[in-house]
Design an enzyme around this catalytic site. Structure first.
Site, mmCIF file in Angstrom:
data_model
loop_
_atom_site.group_PDB
_atom_site.id
_atom_site.type_symbol
_atom_site.label_atom_id
_atom_site.label_comp_id
_atom_site.label_asym_id
_atom_site.label_seq_id
_atom_site.Cartn_x
_atom_site.Cartn_y
_atom_site.Cartn_z
ATOM 1 N N LYS A 142 73.856 73.514 2.420
ATOM 2 C CA LYS A 142 74.881 73.860 1.431
ATOM 3 C C LYS A 142 74.513 75.180 0.744
ATOM 4 O O LYS A 142 73.483 75.257 0.073
ATOM 5 C CB LYS A 142 74.999 72.772 0.357
ATOM 6 C CG LYS A 142 76.254 72.967 -0.495
ATOM 7 C CD LYS A 142 76.245 72.133 -1.757
ATOM 8 C CE LYS A 142 75.635 72.858 -2.930
ATOM 9 N NZ LYS A 142 76.376 74.050 -3.360
ATOM 10 N N GLU B 32 61.674 75.998 -4.505
ATOM 11 C CA GLU B 32 61.449 77.405 -4.895
ATOM 12 C C GLU B 32 62.310 77.645 -6.126
ATOM 13 O O GLU B 32 63.534 77.710 -6.017
ATOM 14 C CB GLU B 32 61.861 78.343 -3.755
ATOM 15 C CG GLU B 32 61.163 78.104 -2.429
ATOM 16 C CD GLU B 32 59.718 78.549 -2.415
ATOM 17 O OE1 GLU B 32 59.303 79.243 -3.360
ATOM 18 O OE2 GLU B 32 59.001 78.193 -1.475
ATOM 19 N N CYS C 132 64.633 86.381 -8.223
ATOM 20 C CA CYS C 132 63.635 85.530 -8.873
ATOM 21 C C CYS C 132 62.302 86.257 -9.030
ATOM 22 O O CYS C 132 61.479 85.877 -9.845
ATOM 23 C CB CYS C 132 63.455 84.247 -8.072
ATOM 24 S SG CYS C 132 63.083 84.591 -6.347
ATOM 25 N N GLU D 159 63.848 82.355 -18.567
ATOM 26 C CA GLU D 159 64.381 83.159 -17.475
ATOM 27 C C GLU D 159 65.810 83.612 -17.811
ATOM 28 O O GLU D 159 66.692 82.783 -17.997
ATOM 29 C CB GLU D 159 64.385 82.347 -16.178
ATOM 30 C CG GLU D 159 64.771 83.194 -14.980
ATOM 31 C CD GLU D 159 64.942 82.391 -13.700
ATOM 32 O OE1 GLU D 159 65.543 81.310 -13.744
ATOM 33 O OE2 GLU D 159 64.474 82.867 -12.653
HETATM 34 P P1 NAD Z 1 71.141 76.327 -9.313
HETATM 35 O O1 NAD Z 1 69.946 75.473 -9.458
HETATM 36 O O2 NAD Z 1 72.243 76.190 -10.287
HETATM 37 O O3 NAD Z 1 71.827 76.089 -7.894
HETATM 38 C C1 NAD Z 1 71.123 76.278 -6.665
HETATM 39 C C2 NAD Z 1 71.789 75.444 -5.590
HETATM 40 O O4 NAD Z 1 71.619 74.063 -5.915
HETATM 41 C C3 NAD Z 1 73.298 75.653 -5.471
HETATM 42 O O5 NAD Z 1 73.679 75.569 -4.117
HETATM 43 C C4 NAD Z 1 73.854 74.481 -6.258
HETATM 44 O O6 NAD Z 1 75.153 74.113 -5.859
HETATM 45 C C5 NAD Z 1 72.861 73.395 -5.908
HETATM 46 N N1 NAD Z 1 72.785 72.278 -6.866
HETATM 47 C C6 NAD Z 1 73.075 72.286 -8.192
HETATM 48 N N2 NAD Z 1 72.927 71.050 -8.703
HETATM 49 C C7 NAD Z 1 72.509 70.252 -7.688
HETATM 50 C C8 NAD Z 1 72.180 68.869 -7.596
HETATM 51 N N3 NAD Z 1 72.290 68.042 -8.631
HETATM 52 N N4 NAD Z 1 71.793 68.385 -6.407
HETATM 53 C C9 NAD Z 1 71.699 69.198 -5.335
HETATM 54 N N5 NAD Z 1 72.016 70.513 -5.354
HETATM 55 C C10 NAD Z 1 72.411 71.028 -6.522
HETATM 56 O O7 NAD Z 1 70.603 77.816 -9.237
HETATM 57 P P2 NAD Z 1 71.453 79.153 -9.170
HETATM 58 O O8 NAD Z 1 72.017 79.421 -10.524
HETATM 59 O O9 NAD Z 1 72.353 79.117 -7.982
HETATM 60 O O10 NAD Z 1 70.317 80.226 -8.832
HETATM 61 C C11 NAD Z 1 69.551 80.881 -9.798
HETATM 62 C C12 NAD Z 1 68.171 80.286 -9.881
HETATM 63 O O11 NAD Z 1 67.548 80.297 -8.618
HETATM 64 C C13 NAD Z 1 67.259 81.066 -10.796
HETATM 65 O O12 NAD Z 1 66.558 80.182 -11.624
HETATM 66 C C14 NAD Z 1 66.316 81.759 -9.835
HETATM 67 O O13 NAD Z 1 65.055 82.083 -10.358
HETATM 68 C C15 NAD Z 1 66.202 80.755 -8.753
HETATM 69 N N6 NAD Z 1 65.731 81.379 -7.525
HETATM 70 C C16 NAD Z 1 64.466 81.108 -7.096
HETATM 71 C C17 NAD Z 1 63.973 81.723 -5.948
HETATM 72 C C18 NAD Z 1 62.575 81.436 -5.433
HETATM 73 O O14 NAD Z 1 62.315 81.774 -4.288
HETATM 74 N N7 NAD Z 1 61.699 80.840 -6.213
HETATM 75 C C19 NAD Z 1 64.799 82.599 -5.238
HETATM 76 C C20 NAD Z 1 66.073 82.852 -5.712
HETATM 77 C C21 NAD Z 1 66.543 82.233 -6.857
#
Ligand code: NAD
Length: 480
Positions: free
Chosen positions: A174, A249, A283, A384
């Site tokens: 997804k 991650e 990130c 963040e």
């Molecule tokens: P998010 O956690 O809101 O969403 C990430 C993904 O998870 C999306 O596809 C979302 O639909 C899904 N999701 C949300 N709730 C869920 C649940 N209950 N069960 C399963 N899936 C669910 O994050 P975002 O706003 O899309 O991305 C930004 C964040 O990602 C920032 O905190 C950033 O630091 C982090 N990030 C980390 C890395 C890394 O490699 N460590 C890389 C890129 C982004």
């Protein structure tokens, strides 16, 4: 207006409930497409397709898997313009950035793991004096779930999918509901490359419904997730009692530590990039800049001068260096953090305001923002923000800056600028982060372990680490 569909069993289909979500274009704030609001039923259909494909795919030779992955990579490269434009329209990032970084990296992910799987070996141990030999089987896990965020949409989506399928698993994936388009386009490429139906299934929808259904599925045995720390904690809570393999991650709040003895010119240029690439929505961005007191004044003047030259504009303009933030909600969150910083007596050295671009007034643009702070523990320096906002602050001693760099809940990456080797060794040993760059930033080698510590995650991806994650090790002991 486009309509995105789920990709299940090699075919495109509407969500079974016929419910849809709006897809926004961040550059102008307009709705430009519809995406499936998929339910548990669609995830189940994707799972069934994956299960059907698994016996055959897991026995496909490594040569054949490798050939298909490399073909996907070549097709992505051949369609780079279409993918880069689609990524930019969906995410708000400059087309030039998507073309230089996102799409080439997505292609590299497939090529890298297509090659890596042919080199992935397991161990054998002769148990000397016991007339026995042990060997390790590295078997695919089965059906795995891959869930990715919006900031580097295809880049991070494929970073998970490529090793998962290379290792012989079938996938229910997804992408973020905010940036679904390039994952949708990937389906056609997979078909064209001859990926057997059901090996990769892509279900679109909300995290709390579609994503959660993947995590809760009783027979999806591993979850590779990239996203926010809060979401990661929620996923871990569901997956842990089901004994799923988990790779998380998560967020970061990365220090960028600058000593007076560094290569100043290289540091300055890279620090601008490390602060504001992709509108600061990486990130790994160095959002906390600590500068040795003796060069603080000079750095402040030179850095602000460079930041003021950055061009915020429409993502399709060649001159644009910062495009739009990903969503209205995210823009509001970042602006709110700037307000918090002001209330905390942060000194806004530049930026801080929304930018209105002529003819695209509804877009989510923000000035690159630099905030001078006087204490490490203020909110703007601890939480963040994930936008074009950095803090700067002077330090006097190595111990002081080490303490400040580590005094944060995250531990994803850290950057260090110095020409002193002994200091480099001392600090790289003690900095609490999964990735440390010295005199550079974001220089990536896909063989290296990638991931964070503390609230930045659990587990490592990249290179053989990813192939280890996506396989189960089974020890076989033969007495002879
Ligand atoms: P998010 O956690 O809101 O969403 C990430 C993904 O998870 C999306 O596809 C979302 O639909 C899904 N999701 C949300 N709730 C869920 C649940 N209950 N069960 C399963 N899936 C669910 O994050 P975002 O706003 O899309 O991305 C930004 C964040 O990602 C920032 O905190 C950033 O630091 C982090 N990030 C980390 C890395 C890394 O490699 N460590 C890389 C890129 C982004």
């Amino acid at each position: 207006m486009h309509t995105i569909q789920n990709y299940i069993n090699g075919q495109f289909e509407n969500p079974s409930n016929n419910e849809w979500l709006d897809n926004y274009c961040p550059a102008n704030g307009e709705i430009y497409g519809q995406i499936p609001n998929s339910s548990k039923d669609d995830v189940e259909r994707a799972y069934q397709a994956a299960e059907l494909a698994f016996p055959s795919w897991s026995k496909t030779t490594l040569d054949e898997r490798s050939r298909i992955l490399i073909k996907i990579s070549e097709l992505l490269e051949a369609n780079i313009q279409q993918f880069a434009e689609a990524e930019s329209k969906d995410n708000g990032k400059p087309v030039s950035l998507a073309k230089a970084i996102d799409i080439p990296r997505a292609a590299s992910n497939f090529r890298f793991f297509g090659n890596a799987i042919t080199q992935f070996a397991s161990e054998s141990h002769e148990s000397v004096g016991q007339d026995a030999i042990n060997y390790t089987l590295r078997q695919p896990i089965g059906i795995v779930g891959c869930i990715s965020p919006w900031n580097l949409p295809l880049y991070l989506f494929t970073w998970k999918i490529a090793p998962a399928i290379a290792a012989g698993n079938c996938v229910v994936a997804k992408p973020s509901e905010i940036t679904p388009i390039t994952a949708f386009l990937l389906g056609n490429i997979c078909n064209e490359a001859g990926l057997p139906k059901g090996v990769l299934n892509i279900v679109h929808g909300l995290g709390k419904i579609t994503g959660q259904a993947i995590v809760e599925h009783p027979y999806i045995k591993a979850i590779s997730f990239t996203g926010g720390t809060k979401t990661g904690a929620h996923i871990a809570k569901i997956a842990a009692p089901m004994f799923k393999k988990l790779s998380l991650e998560l967020g970061g709040k990365n220090p960028n530590i600058i000593f007076a003895d560094c290569d100043y010119k290289g540091m300055l240029e890279t620090t601008v990039r490390a602060s504001f690439s992709n509108q600061g929505q990486i990130c790994l961005c160095g959002s906390r800049i600590f500068v040795e007191a003796s060069i603080y004044k000079k750095f402040k003047t030179d850095f602000i001068a460079k930041v003021n030259q950055l061009k915020v504009g429409h993502p399709s303009s060649e001159a644009t260096q910062l495009g739009a933030l990903v969503s209205k909600q995210h823009l509001e969150k970042v602006l709110n953090y700037i307000d918090i910083a002001k209330k905390e007596n942060g000194n806004i050295l530049c930026g801080g305001n929304q930018v209105i671009i002529k003819d695209y007034e509804g877009g989510y643009y923000l000035e690159p923002t630099v905030i001078e702070i006087s204490t490490n523990d203020c909110k703007i320096n601890q939480e963040e923000v994930f936008g074009p906002v950095v803090t700067i602050m002077p330090f006097n001693t190595e111990n002081e800056v080490l303490h400040m760099a580590n005094a944060v809940r995250y531990g994803l990456s850290a950057t260090l600028w110095t020409s002193n080797l002994k200091r480099t060794m001392r600090l790289t040993n003690q900095l609490q982060a999964g990735i440390i760059w010295v005199n550079t930033w974001m220089l990536r080698d896909l063989r290296t372990p990638f991931g964070g510590i503390k609230a930045s995650g659990v587990g490592r991806e990249g290179g053989f680490e990813a192939l280890r994650f996506f396989t189960e090790a089974k020890n076989v002991c033969i007495k002879y």
